[in-house]
Write an enzyme that holds these catalytic residues in place. Structure first.
Site, mmCIF file in Angstrom:
data_model
loop_
_atom_site.group_PDB
_atom_site.id
_atom_site.type_symbol
_atom_site.label_atom_id
_atom_site.label_comp_id
_atom_site.label_asym_id
_atom_site.label_seq_id
_atom_site.Cartn_x
_atom_site.Cartn_y
_atom_site.Cartn_z
ATOM 1 N N SER A 77 0.856 -1.186 0.000
ATOM 2 C CA SER A 77 0.000 0.000 0.000
ATOM 3 C C SER A 77 0.888 1.231 0.000
ATOM 4 C CB SER A 77 -0.875 -0.017 1.258
ATOM 5 O OG SER A 77 -1.369 1.273 1.518
ATOM 6 N N SER A 134 -12.810 0.759 4.333
ATOM 7 C CA SER A 134 -12.612 -0.694 4.280
ATOM 8 C C SER A 134 -13.400 -1.314 3.128
ATOM 9 C CB SER A 134 -12.966 -1.357 5.609
ATOM 10 O OG SER A 134 -14.266 -1.012 6.000
ATOM 11 N N GLU A 169 -15.426 -8.804 5.333
ATOM 12 C CA GLU A 169 -15.503 -7.930 6.507
ATOM 13 C C GLU A 169 -16.020 -8.689 7.731
ATOM 14 O OE1 GLU A 169 -15.757 -4.130 5.706
ATOM 15 O OE2 GLU A 169 -16.169 -3.499 7.747
ATOM 16 N N ASP A 181 -22.235 -0.721 3.064
ATOM 17 C CA ASP A 181 -21.056 -0.068 2.487
ATOM 18 C C ASP A 181 -20.600 -0.772 1.204
ATOM 19 O OD1 ASP A 181 -21.385 1.100 4.956
ATOM 20 O OD2 ASP A 181 -19.733 0.011 5.877
#
Ligand code: GLA
Length: 387
Positions: A77, A134, A169, A181
């Site tokens: 990342s 997320s 998740e 989400d």
């Protein structure tokens, strides 16, 4: 510049492809993008079989990926110094890896990815801000994995990627969230909010056009970090389940307000009252948008905030201050958004007042001794795409 920039996705994609080639020594197969979200109304309703009305942000996560011939998985990342590497067998629930890798690993595990991959991610969604960084990560990685196999990103693929991201998740990261989400990150359309109905096993989603000009959805990240794996979210969920069990309904979607008001446990009664009234507010908010009645929409946002503050008890001093300052200086409605206990607020503001309202929130935070917040404009954007 008072508002956090979403960045230029095309430019970032090309820079990231270069960074990927430098890091991993080979060209990437694909770059995918998935957005964060802000929920306009309908909080803690998704896991109660209810309704939500989020929009996808222009702020998004990019995932640059190349499938490998072996079972090695390497994740890097731009935000994190140390890359992680492991094998496909390490992706399952319970594996040892840094927190952020769980989201990427989890979606690969949920999709049953048969080949290893190299991955580089970069994001303009602030993390810990209640704006679903997320889900953006899960959906960007899932979309990249799918696209790298050459499969089309059609509607069934979007729905199954949303399901895989939800499993990542809940089963891999262990955050007992409700699905809003990931659903909006995959299914949103530019210019519209997404009305999602969670009553059936497969949620149904309908685009709801938003006013195009003259209005700003002003999002304020209080910088009070929230974590969905902390106890507050799970405790609210448990109270809702206790209420549904006491009322003998499959979910609070089927509860009547009179029955809720008769619940003997005072805390459980207030939690259920929030959920039942909030679901009704989403229905009313959609009707207000259809009628072009933004004042009515704003009043529903205010009522939603009061319900979350007083009945569901998920607000905090900084969120209340942001909402109060926005309302006092030109917003026609404001509420906290997302899971709560910190994170962000969202206010509906006439465009010409957006900077003034943001400045007023800053001044209020300074006066109250809070750290400076960060603002962004939530322009309703499209769900995940391949760049
Ligand atoms: C978090 C969860 C969602 C939803 C909201 C509250 O964002 O991930 O599933 O429950 O909180 O509305």
């Amino acid at each position: 510049m008072p508002f956090l920039s979403p960045g230029d996705a095309a430019r970032s994609a090309s820079l990231l492809r270069t960074a990927f080639a430098q890091r991993f020594g080979l060209e990437a197969d694909v770059v995918a993008r998935a957005p964060g979200r802000v929920n306009l109304i309908g909080e803690h309703t998704d896991y109660n079989g209810g309704l939500v009305l989020p929009l996808a942000l222009p702020h998004a996560t990019l995932a640059v990926l190349r499938l490998r011939e072996d079972d090695v998985v390497r994740c890097a990342s731009t935000d994190v110094d140390e890359p992680w590497s492991g094998r496909l067998d390490d992706l399952a629930p319970g594996g040892e890896r840094p927190g952020w890798v769980g989201y990427a690993a989890g979606v690969a595990w949920a999709l049953g990815t048969p080949r290893g991959f190299d991955l580089l991610v970069d994001s303009t969604v602030p993390s810990g801000a209640g704006l679903s960084s997320s889900a953006a990560l899960e959906c960007a990685v899932g979309t990249a994995l799918l696209a790298a196999t050459g499969a089309p990103l059609d509607d069934p693929a979007r729905r199954s990627l949303a399901r895989a991201a939800i499993r990542a998740e809940t089963e891999v990261v262990g955050a007992p969230t409700g699905g809003m989400d990931q659903t909006v990150a995959m299914l949103a359309e530019a210019g519209s909010a997404l009305l999602v109905d969670f009553e059936a096993d497969e949620p149904s989603a309908t685009s709801v056009p938003l006013p195009a000009d003259g209005w700003v959805w002003l999002v304020t990240d209080t910088r009070v970090s929230h974590a969905l794996v902390d106890g507050g979210y799970a405790a609210r969920r448990a109270d809702c389940e206790a209420a549904a069990a006491a009322l003998d309904v499959p979910s609070l979607r089927r509860a009547e307000i009179d029955a809720v008001e008769a619940l003997p446990d005072e805390r459980v009664r207030r939690r259920a009252r929030h959920v039942v009234t909030e679901i009704a507010r989403v229905e009313d908010a959609v009707a207000a948008l259809a009628a072009g009645d933004l004042d009515a929409f704003g009043a529903l946002m205010d009522a939603s905030h009061a319900s979350m503050r007083d009945d569901f008890e998920i607000s905090c001093a900084e969120l209340d201050a942001a909402v109060d300052a926005a309302r006092g200086t030109g917003a026609i409605g404001a509420r906290m958004t997302g899971g709560g206990f910190g994170g962000s607020s969202v206010a509906l503001v006439p465009a010409e007042r957006a900077e003034g309202v943001a400045a007023a929130i800053d001044a209020r935070f300074a006066a109250d001794g809070f750290a400076p917040p960060q603002h962004l404009r939530a322009v309703a954007s499209a769900g995940a795409q391949v760049l």
